[in-house]
Write an enzyme that holds these catalytic residues in place. Structure first.
Site, mmCIF file in Angstrom:
data_model
loop_
_atom_site.group_PDB
_atom_site.id
_atom_site.type_symbol
_atom_site.label_atom_id
_atom_site.label_comp_id
_atom_site.label_asym_id
_atom_site.label_seq_id
_atom_site.Cartn_x
_atom_site.Cartn_y
_atom_site.Cartn_z
ATOM 1 N N LYS A 137 42.402 20.667 49.944
ATOM 2 C CA LYS A 137 41.802 19.460 49.374
ATOM 3 C C LYS A 137 41.201 18.631 50.511
ATOM 4 C CE LYS A 137 43.376 20.053 45.068
ATOM 5 N NZ LYS A 137 42.513 20.145 43.872
ATOM 6 N N HIS A 145 42.657 7.845 54.998
ATOM 7 C CA HIS A 145 43.950 8.494 54.739
ATOM 8 C C HIS A 145 44.712 8.749 56.040
ATOM 9 C CE1 HIS A 145 46.758 11.253 52.651
ATOM 10 N NE2 HIS A 145 46.700 11.946 53.780
ATOM 11 N N HIS A 148 45.606 5.431 58.009
ATOM 12 C CA HIS A 148 46.700 4.699 57.368
ATOM 13 C C HIS A 148 48.047 5.361 57.661
ATOM 14 C CE1 HIS A 148 48.798 2.198 54.563
ATOM 15 N NE2 HIS A 148 49.043 3.175 53.708
#
Length: 296
Positions: A137, A145, A148
């Site tokens: 994915k 992403h 963070h």
């Protein structure tokens, strides 16, 4: 010996930069030295890079049972942290507007213990990305992403060592609530029969944005009306949260904004476009669509 010397130098530098650590968390797992947190973060980034290379010519893994168990586990851990933080801050009579580090006695220790679990949960959540890699994915592995996940683990090592309670409670309380919703969603989304009920993904992103904004407001309120909580930490947290707000807004716009419909492009007359001064690329797109239709 070389590693020990390096570890000592790193920790002496960190102590020099930030000052004396909070003695109440001395000896807690992973906190006395920065190296484990640093190396785990490095391993996380390396796994993303190597994993994508190794998976390039391989079929994706399904991992459905693993994902259900993983997301359920994170949901339960988040729920525990949410309830425990509410109870601990209530017991300590925490001031919602501003709470210092030393006035609540045993309740401060209780808060610090929950925040240690919050810190540790950030290394567990590295698995979010590893699952993305194994399932190929790649579109989910965005800068937002990775930024963070990698930064939160390191920032919370610092929080636990220097400001492990007091005003630090607010962000994790909100975040634990959001994670109960978010990981419940993720867990349900891997069950095909449940996907038709998961219409609320968009609102999760909105809730995350609200969470960051509330944390900024709460943090700055302690700067405006101080209570002894370190001012520099308040400024850093506000700045970091601002970066997340910017990145999440960018993600939200890219993900949920509505593109112009093909019908709308088709029905816009070229003469009107020229009169209204639209960019020539717009004409090309419109004409290309019309020409393709004629060719059919």
């Amino acid at each position: 010996e070389t590693l020990k010397a390096f570890d000592r130098e790193v920790n002496e530098f960190v102590d020099y930069m930030f000052g004396p650590r909070d003695p109440r968390v001395r000896g807690w797992f992973l906190l006395d030295s920065y190296l484990p947190t640093f190396f785990l973060t490095g391993a996380y980034l390396l796994c993303i890079w190597l994993g994508n290379k190794l998976m390039k010519n391989r079929p994706p893994f399904s991992l459905r049972p693993h994902l259900i168990v993983y997301n359920l586990g994170i949901t339960l851990l988040s729920f525990y942290m949410l309830i425990e933080l509410i109870l601990a801050t209530w017991e300590g009579g925490y001031n919602l507007q501003c709470q210092n580090l030393h006035s609540a006695g045993e309740a401060d220790i209780r808060v610090a213990k929950v925040l240690w679990w919050y810190y540790f949960s950030k290394v567990i959540e590295f698995m979010d990305t590893i699952f993305f890699v194994l399932r190929k994915k790649s579109s989910q592995i965005t800068f937002l992403h990775v930024y963070h996940h990698a930064t939160m683990f390191n920032i919370w090592w610092c929080v636990l060592n220097w400001i492990p309670c007091g005003q630090s409670f607010f962000g994790p309380t909100l975040n634990s609530f959001i994670h109960v919703l978010m990981y419940s969603y993720y867990g349900l989304s891997v069950i095909p029969s449940m996907r038709k009920y998961l219409w609320w993904k968009k609102y999760l992103t909105q809730a995350q944005l609200i969470q960051f904004l509330l944390t900024i407001v709460h943090t700055l309120s302690a700067a405006v009306k101080p209570c002894g909580f370190p001012f520099g930490c308040l400024m850093f947290q506000s700045s970091y949260m601002a970066t997340l707000v910017i990145l999440f807004i960018n993600f939200y716009i890219k993900t949920y904004r509505k593109a112009p419909s093909r019908t709308a492009v088709k029905e816009t007359p070229v003469t009107t476009e020229i009169k209204n001064g639209f960019h020539k690329d717009y004409f090309a797109a419109a004409n290309g669509f019309q020409n393709n239709k004629k060719a059919q």
